[in-house]
Design an enzyme around this catalytic site. Structure first.
Site, PDB file in Angstrom:
ATOM      1  N   PRO A   2      -9.646   1.503   3.052  1.00 17.77           N
ATOM      2  CA  PRO A   2      -9.122   2.659   3.667  1.00 17.77           C
ATOM      3  C   PRO A   2      -7.522   2.767   3.269  1.00 17.77           C
ATOM      4  O   PRO A   2      -7.044   1.681   3.497  1.00 17.77           O
ATOM      5  CB  PRO A   2      -9.328   2.495   5.183  1.00 17.77           C
ATOM      6  N   GLU A   3      -7.213   3.949   3.094  1.00 19.19           N
ATOM      7  CA  GLU A   3      -5.771   4.377   2.736  1.00 19.19           C
ATOM      8  C   GLU A   3      -5.431   5.356   3.740  1.00 19.19           C
ATOM      9  O   GLU A   3      -6.086   5.776   4.872  1.00 19.19           O
ATOM     10  CB  GLU A   3      -5.720   4.624   1.245  1.00 19.19           C
ATOM     11  N   LYS A  51      -1.325   3.652   7.797  1.00 13.12           N
ATOM     12  CA  LYS A  51      -2.731   3.110   7.813  1.00 13.12           C
ATOM     13  C   LYS A  51      -2.983   2.686   9.258  1.00 13.12           C
ATOM     14  O   LYS A  51      -3.950   1.992   9.364  1.00 13.12           O
ATOM     15  CB  LYS A  51      -2.823   1.969   6.706  1.00 13.12           C
TER      16      LYS A  51
END
Ligand SMILES: [Zn+2]
Length: 264
Positions: A2-3, A51
């Site tokens: 995930p970014e 994030k």
């Protein structure tokens, strides 16, 4: 992996499901916070910061980070889940929705007024309302000897980029990831492009840096050994990290991203 764009989208979905409602269930399955029960409290909002995910409930903030494998799902309350229950680390529900955090890399609860103690070290948030490219540039240039491929992952410089964006940004700017920050031409344009790319992807379910939505979505990330989409040279893959424990894959095209000296 995930970014920032993924986390931004998850925050928006969680906010839509929970904001303004009273929690009917709060189950945090990490030892240090297992006794924290925020049921009966109102969810004010769910926001992303780089994030990181911040759920503001009553006077508390539930802080989480997806790290490598984490994800949040939203289900109708009483509905079945798509992942096994033993992987759930956080379960929050109201009358209509149940949100479940699976495999979260980090989960903790802090007083909302002390949020800075957990996210205050982050640089400007690429997708935040307080995005500040000048501050990000100043942070980036503070260590001119550091490889640009490492600096782009450093959340203290600017918050939100991960491994996909660092490879793609270096390709798009024609910079080898190992180039020293002080030897990057027009570093302000690198930062501007980072913000433009991640903002363009924040509402999409599939990330693209090429502009193609259905196939060939990325230039170099994950494409080691395959031909460059621009020049057909074989894409290289290497490892880059501040130390041996933090090595992460990086991809580049040796023709489109030649080493250069800023004095050339
Ligand atoms: Zn190329």
């Amino acid at each position: 992996m995930p970014e920032g764009d993924t986390v931004y989208r998850e925050a928006a979905q969680l906010n839509a499901a929970l904001a303004g409602s009273v929690l009917t269930r709060c189950d945090l399955r990490v030892p240090a916070f297992a006794t924290v029960d925020l049921a009966g409290e109102t969810v004010h909002e769910v926001v992303s910061r780089g994030k990181h995910l911040l759920m503001r409930v009553g006077d508390a903030t539930i802080h989480s980070h997806l790290k490598m494998e984490g994800t949040w799902h939203v289900y109708p309350t009483g509905g079945s889940w798509r992942r096994p229950s033993f992987k759930a680390r956080a379960i929050l529900a109201n009358d209509r929705f149940t949100v479940v955090g699976f495999d979260l890399g980090l989960l903790e609860v802090v007083p909302t007024e002390a949020e800075a103690s957990v996210v205050g070290y982050l640089g400007p948030d690429l997708l935040g309302p307080d995005w500040n490219p000048d501050a990000a540039l100043a942070n980036l240039l503070r260590d001119p000897h550091r490889a640009v491929g490492l600096a782009l992952l450093d959340q203290r410089i600017m918050a939100g980029l991960g491994n996909v964006y660092r490879s793609e940004l270096c390709f798009l700017r024609g910079i080898p990831p190992t180039q020293a920050v002080g030897e990057v031409r027009e570093p302000a344009k690198l930062i501007e492009l980072a913000q433009r790319l991640i903002a363009a992807n924040r509402d999409r379910t599939e990330r693209t840096t090429t502009g193609n939505l259905f196939r060939d979505r990325l230039w170099v990330y994950g494409r080691g050994g395959q031909p460059c989409r621009r020049c057909s040279t074989r894409i290289e893959r290497g490892l880059l990290g501040d130390d041996e424990l933090q090595l992460r894959d990086v991809w580049w095209c040796p023709s489109c991203q030649p080493r250069f000296s800023i004095t050339d």
